[in-house]
Enzyme design. Structure first.
Site, PDB file in Angstrom:
ATOM      1  N   CYS A   1       0.851  -1.187   0.000  1.00  0.00           N
ATOM      2  CA  CYS A   1       0.000   0.000   0.000  1.00  0.00           C
ATOM      3  C   CYS A   1       0.891   1.243   0.000  1.00  0.00           C
ATOM      4  O   CYS A   1       2.052   1.187   0.349  1.00  0.00           O
ATOM      5  CB  CYS A   1      -0.879   0.035   1.238  1.00  0.00           C
ATOM      6  SG  CYS A   1      -1.693  -1.515   1.589  1.00  0.00           S
TER       7      CYS A   1
ATOM      8  N   ARG B   1       2.589   1.130  -7.962  1.00  0.00           N
ATOM      9  CA  ARG B   1       2.715  -0.012  -7.064  1.00  0.00           C
ATOM     10  C   ARG B   1       1.459  -0.872  -7.057  1.00  0.00           C
ATOM     11  O   ARG B   1       1.480  -1.966  -6.514  1.00  0.00           O
ATOM     12  CB  ARG B   1       2.986   0.475  -5.632  1.00  0.00           C
ATOM     13  CG  ARG B   1       4.282   1.229  -5.484  1.00  0.00           C
ATOM     14  CD  ARG B   1       4.235   2.087  -4.239  1.00  0.00           C
ATOM     15  NE  ARG B   1       3.898   1.303  -3.074  1.00  0.00           N
ATOM     16  CZ  ARG B   1       4.775   0.717  -2.290  1.00  0.00           C
ATOM     17  NH1 ARG B   1       6.045   0.823  -2.546  1.00  0.00           N
ATOM     18  NH2 ARG B   1       4.376   0.034  -1.246  1.00  0.00           N
TER      19      ARG B   1
ATOM     20  N   TRP C   1      -3.925  -1.833  -0.930  1.00  0.00           N
ATOM     21  CA  TRP C   1      -3.888  -3.054  -1.724  1.00  0.00           C
ATOM     22  C   TRP C   1      -4.351  -4.134  -0.758  1.00  0.00           C
ATOM     23  O   TRP C   1      -3.643  -4.494   0.171  1.00  0.00           O
ATOM     24  CB  TRP C   1      -2.464  -3.289  -2.215  1.00  0.00           C
ATOM     25  CG  TRP C   1      -2.385  -4.279  -3.303  1.00  0.00           C
ATOM     26  CD1 TRP C   1      -2.731  -4.094  -4.606  1.00  0.00           C
ATOM     27  CD2 TRP C   1      -1.934  -5.624  -3.198  1.00  0.00           C
ATOM     28  NE1 TRP C   1      -2.522  -5.247  -5.310  1.00  0.00           N
ATOM     29  CE2 TRP C   1      -2.037  -6.192  -4.478  1.00  0.00           C
ATOM     30  CE3 TRP C   1      -1.457  -6.407  -2.155  1.00  0.00           C
ATOM     31  CZ2 TRP C   1      -1.679  -7.511  -4.737  1.00  0.00           C
ATOM     32  CZ3 TRP C   1      -1.107  -7.711  -2.414  1.00  0.00           C
ATOM     33  CH2 TRP C   1      -1.217  -8.244  -3.693  1.00  0.00           C
TER      34      TRP C   1
ATOM     35  N   ASN D   1       0.081   0.281   6.599  1.00  0.00           N
ATOM     36  CA  ASN D   1       0.559  -0.702   5.610  1.00  0.00           C
ATOM     37  C   ASN D   1       0.991  -1.941   6.365  1.00  0.00           C
ATOM     38  O   ASN D   1       1.520  -1.825   7.467  1.00  0.00           O
ATOM     39  CB  ASN D   1       1.794  -0.186   4.874  1.00  0.00           C
ATOM     40  CG  ASN D   1       1.436   0.824   3.826  1.00  0.00           C
ATOM     41  OD1 ASN D   1       0.267   1.103   3.606  1.00  0.00           O
ATOM     42  ND2 ASN D   1       2.453   1.381   3.193  1.00  0.00           N
ATOM     43  N   GLY D   2       0.849  -3.105   5.747  1.00  0.00           N
ATOM     44  CA  GLY D   2       1.335  -4.323   6.389  1.00  0.00           C
ATOM     45  C   GLY D   2       0.219  -5.045   7.103  1.00  0.00           C
ATOM     46  O   GLY D   2      -0.964  -4.845   6.807  1.00  0.00           O
TER      47      GLY D   2
ATOM     48  N   GLU E   1      11.540 -23.566 -13.658  1.00  0.00           N
ATOM     49  CA  GLU E   1      11.336 -22.135 -13.454  1.00  0.00           C
ATOM     50  C   GLU E   1      12.564 -21.336 -13.913  1.00  0.00           C
ATOM     51  O   GLU E   1      12.429 -20.270 -14.514  1.00  0.00           O
ATOM     52  CB  GLU E   1      11.011 -21.862 -11.974  1.00  0.00           C
ATOM     53  CG  GLU E   1      10.877 -20.407 -11.597  1.00  0.00           C
ATOM     54  CD  GLU E   1       9.808 -19.622 -12.376  1.00  0.00           C
ATOM     55  OE1 GLU E   1       9.031 -20.221 -13.129  1.00  0.00           O
ATOM     56  OE2 GLU E   1       9.804 -18.386 -12.235  1.00  0.00           O
TER      57      GLU E   1
ATOM     58  N   LYS F   1      12.440 -18.395 -16.716  1.00  0.00           N
ATOM     59  CA  LYS F   1      12.915 -17.024 -16.448  1.00  0.00           C
ATOM     60  C   LYS F   1      13.878 -16.598 -17.542  1.00  0.00           C
ATOM     61  O   LYS F   1      13.808 -15.505 -18.060  1.00  0.00           O
ATOM     62  CB  LYS F   1      13.643 -16.935 -15.104  1.00  0.00           C
ATOM     63  CG  LYS F   1      12.897 -16.717 -13.834  1.00  0.00           C
ATOM     64  CD  LYS F   1      11.994 -15.551 -13.712  1.00  0.00           C
ATOM     65  CE  LYS F   1      10.708 -15.757 -14.384  1.00  0.00           C
ATOM     66  NZ  LYS F   1       9.529 -16.161 -13.794  1.00  0.00           N
TER      67      LYS F   1
ATOM     68  N   GLU G   1      12.117 -16.020 -20.950  1.00  0.00           N
ATOM     69  CA  GLU G   1      11.210 -14.862 -20.925  1.00  0.00           C
ATOM     70  C   GLU G   1      11.933 -13.543 -21.170  1.00  0.00           C
ATOM     71  O   GLU G   1      11.440 -12.691 -21.890  1.00  0.00           O
ATOM     72  CB  GLU G   1      10.526 -14.743 -19.551  1.00  0.00           C
ATOM     73  CG  GLU G   1       9.332 -15.648 -19.349  1.00  0.00           C
ATOM     74  CD  GLU G   1       8.735 -15.487 -17.951  1.00  0.00           C
ATOM     75  OE1 GLU G   1       7.527 -15.295 -17.852  1.00  0.00           O
ATOM     76  OE2 GLU G   1       9.495 -15.549 -16.948  1.00  0.00           O
TER      77      GLU G   1
ATOM     78  N   HIS H   1      18.205 -39.594 -22.883  1.00  0.00           N
ATOM     79  CA  HIS H   1      17.192 -40.176 -23.770  1.00  0.00           C
ATOM     80  C   HIS H   1      16.894 -39.283 -24.973  1.00  0.00           C
ATOM     81  O   HIS H   1      15.833 -39.405 -25.577  1.00  0.00           O
ATOM     82  CB  HIS H   1      15.910 -40.472 -22.984  1.00  0.00           C
ATOM     83  CG  HIS H   1      16.104 -41.533 -21.941  1.00  0.00           C
ATOM     84  ND1 HIS H   1      16.402 -42.844 -22.249  1.00  0.00           N
ATOM     85  CD2 HIS H   1      16.085 -41.482 -20.580  1.00  0.00           C
ATOM     86  CE1 HIS H   1      16.541 -43.542 -21.137  1.00  0.00           C
ATOM     87  NE2 HIS H   1      16.362 -42.737 -20.107  1.00  0.00           N
TER      88      HIS H   1
ATOM     89  N   LYS I   1       1.628  -9.368 -18.369  1.00  0.00           N
ATOM     90  CA  LYS I   1       1.660  -9.729 -16.951  1.00  0.00           C
ATOM     91  C   LYS I   1       0.503 -10.643 -16.606  1.00  0.00           C
ATOM     92  O   LYS I   1       0.618 -11.573 -15.822  1.00  0.00           O
ATOM     93  CB  LYS I   1       1.597  -8.454 -16.109  1.00  0.00           C
ATOM     94  CG  LYS I   1       1.698  -8.677 -14.609  1.00  0.00           C
ATOM     95  CD  LYS I   1       3.107  -9.017 -14.208  1.00  0.00           C
ATOM     96  CE  LYS I   1       3.236  -9.512 -12.793  1.00  0.00           C
ATOM     97  NZ  LYS I   1       4.385 -10.402 -12.621  1.00  0.00           N
TER      98      LYS I   1
END
Ligand code: G6P
Length: 607
Positions: A2, A27, A73, A99-100, A480, A484, A487, A503, A602
């Site tokens: 936030c 943000r 948020w 925040n938090g 992953e 990355k 991408e 193989h 995104k």
């Protein structure tokens, strides 16, 4: 997460607050609000974009030269007008933005309610306004200090009161807070970019510090009241650099936020003995004990997080678990059914294929649990149970910190289900808990080794193809790492189980072809080393990800990316970081648009 704004000075506060909040828009947020003191405290807040708040202020302007503002948020409670900040106490004399997370807000709320407090929102933050009001006895700083002492968690809070109308009191416990020093006016913000056009001189508030802001400046003290002599820093960044926290790209910033993300995802959810509290997971032990099979469905990076979940569930729960791409599962002619738990993982909670697969599972009688980063997302609204990842808004298209939080969420879920099924004993639960609680420090250590990843990037920057291999959990991480790299670097890369190399793909390993090998799973270490030898025999260049104590790998590897020794079960969490950093640096060396890679979005809300 936030955004926070505060202003005290000679000008009208409202427009300054709104302008600052707009500068924090990048943000991500889902509601916004401001409060201005002028004899009394007046609050305006609205769900959705800041434009909604501006419309409201046009009809009912706020007058006054001291105020606080917030973009929220959502974490506790949906993004509604009522849940938007600022929050006041019932008398309207104290107002808070926050925040938090307040970990013990539920018990605080129950206590306050028992004493007659009535709440107007579902947020943890509102509790703070009530607490400060209750503790107030003629000294706002003292009241804030007492409220903080009662509130566990990682957060930043900002308080204003009509009783002491020319000051703002703020506290930092982990969530960021800065004071901007102007000429006869002072600003408060969660991030420098919010006020960089007003001043370049800042006091950075540290953890467990309290600051009192007036138009003459700010005084900093520890939360226990010890004075702190804080020098102002002079910021020379431009606004764009400031948004990135001084990092060159959002991706690098988000990679570096991962230790904090782990702390946030765990906050209030995991006891030392491994007991887990998941606030929106509603199934009981009977249900958990009766699950016959788990389906995990997702796309992209979230799918790779699911691969880790699959391994964890199979290993420690001994529960048959299948992970399926959502775009495959949705056309797989319903194979999901009752007594089967479907876990849909999606950072955004809006990926069209994941939503369709989740619906299909639900329609076929499966209970649906969402692991998502966005409160109130379509997926969360559809789910029977929700596990919010709390990674904060992720801006770089290539996902890093959201993936990290998805991993942590699945360890928590495994502990929760394992306790109900009796498959995770007390000793294992405590070990996993210990490992997770140690993780932020271990990740900090891995991040300090960024130069190793840069060296690896130099090695592969001009390669045509890169291969990633590993077994079990290491294979999931290899997947992953490979994603990355492709991408953002646009290099061709492929991941496969180490045993599969011989193989077919081995035909492609020739002089200098880079192979990244993951070596964190001790039970299959020797087997993986055999694959490494196959690569070496064909002249391949080996980049290994291995524990600090692994000296064996030095015999074979051209370069080793080290992680601290830890339990194999948890190693993927740390082992992904060198791969993220390596991909980042390859892309940087190749001068690519790192945060907005070509052809990618995104959030993919079409099929
Ligand atoms: C897109 C993004 C990926 C992401 C995937 C799934 O392809 O580029 O980074 O992993 O969607 O997104 P989700 O929001 O469902 O996790």
């Amino acid at each position: 997460m936030c955004g926070i704004m505060g202003y005290v000075g000679p000008q009208e506060a409202g427009p300054i607050l709104v302008d600052g909040l707009k500068r924090l828009e990048y943000r991500g947020y889902d509601s916004a609000g401001v409060a201005v003191t002028n004899g009394s405290i007046n609050v305006r807040k609205a769900q959705g974009k800041i434009a909604n708040l501006e419309d409201m202020l046009e009809v009912e302007p706020l007058v006054g030269s001291i105020g606080i503002g917030h973009t929220r948020w959502a974490t506790h409670g949906a993004p509604t007008d009522a849940n938007a900040h600022p929050h006041t106490d019932p008398s309207g004399e104290f107002v808070v933005v926050h925040n938090g997370i307040i970990e013990n807000f539920q018990s605080l709320r129950e206590q306050l309610a028992a004493d007659g407090s009535e709440f107007t929102s579902e947020t943890d933050s509102e509790v703070l306004a009530h607490l400060v009001a209750r503790e107030y006895d003629g000294d706002l700083v003292e009241a804030v200090r007492k409220a903080v002492a009662l509130s566990d968690g990682a957060y930043a809070m900002v308080v204003m009161s009509k009783r002491e109308p020319r000051k703002i009191v703020a506290v930092r416990k982990i969530s960021p807070l800065v004071v901007g020093l102007g000429d006869g006016e002072t600003f408060l913000a969660s991030d420098i970019p919010a006020v960089l056009h007003h001043t370049r001189d800042f006091l950075i508030i540290e953890d467990d510090e309290l600051v009192v802001v007036t138009e003459d400046g700010a005084t900093v003290e520890t939360i226990d009241g010890e004075p702190v002599d804080r020098d102002a820093i002079h910021v020379t960044w431009d606004a764009e650099q400031a948004e990135k926290g001084g990092y060159e790209h959002f991706m690098l910033k988000e990679i570096n936020e991962q230790p904090a993300v782990v702390t946030e995802t765990l906050a209030g959810r995991l006891d030392e003995d491994g007991t887990v509290w998941l606030e929106d997971v509603d199934f009981g032990d009977d249900y958990a004990a009766a699950i016959d099979r788990v389906w995990i469905t997702a796309c992209g990076t979230a799918y790779h997080a699911g691969l880790i979940g699959q391994e964890i569930f199979r290993r420690i729960l001994r529960l048959p678990t299948n992970v399926e791409y959502a775009h495959e599962l949705r056309y797989a002619d319903p194979i999901v059914g009752p007594n089967e738990l479907t876990i849909a993982i999606s950072q955004s909670g809006e990926t069209a294929d994941t939503l369709a697969a989740a619906r299909l599972a639900g329609d076929n009688g499966s209970r649906m649990l969402a692991i998502t980063n966005v409160v109130g997302s379509t997926l969360s609204r559809y789910a029977d149970d929700i596990l919010y990842t709390r990674a904060g808004p992720e801006i770089s298209v290539a996902s890093t910190k959201a993936y990290m939080a998805m991993l942590i969420a699945q360890y928590l879920l495994a502990l929760r289900i394992g306790a109900a099924r009796g498959t995770v004993n007390a000793e294992l639960a405590a070990r996993v808990s210990h490992g997770l609680h140690q993780m932020p420090a271990a990740l900090e250590e891995v991040l300090r080794r960024e130069p190793e990843a840069l060296a690896a990037a130099e090695l592969i920057r001009s390669a045509e193809d890169v291969y990633f291999i590993g077994r079990g959990l290491d294979y999931a991480i290899a997947m992953e790492g490979s994603l990355k790299l492709k991408e953002i670097s646009y290099l061709h890369s492929e991941a496969m189980p180490a045993g599969e190399l011989k193989h077919g793909t081995l035909a492609l390993i020739t002089d200098g072809v880079p192979v990244v090998v993951m070596l964190t799973q001790r039970d299959v270490y020797d087997k993986t080393i055999s694959a490494v030898q196959e690569v070496k025999a064909r002249g391949g260049a080996v980049i290994a990800v291995a524990y600090d104590t692994d000296t064996e790998i030095d015999k074979y590897a051209d370069l080793v990316l080290r992680i601290p020794d830890m339990e194999d079960l948890m190693a993927p969490v740390a082992a992904v970081i060198p791969l993220q950093l390596m991909a980042y640096h390859v892309a940087r060396l190749r001068d690519n648009d790192i945060d907005q890679p070509r052809n990618l979005a995104k959030s993919v809300t079409v099929e």
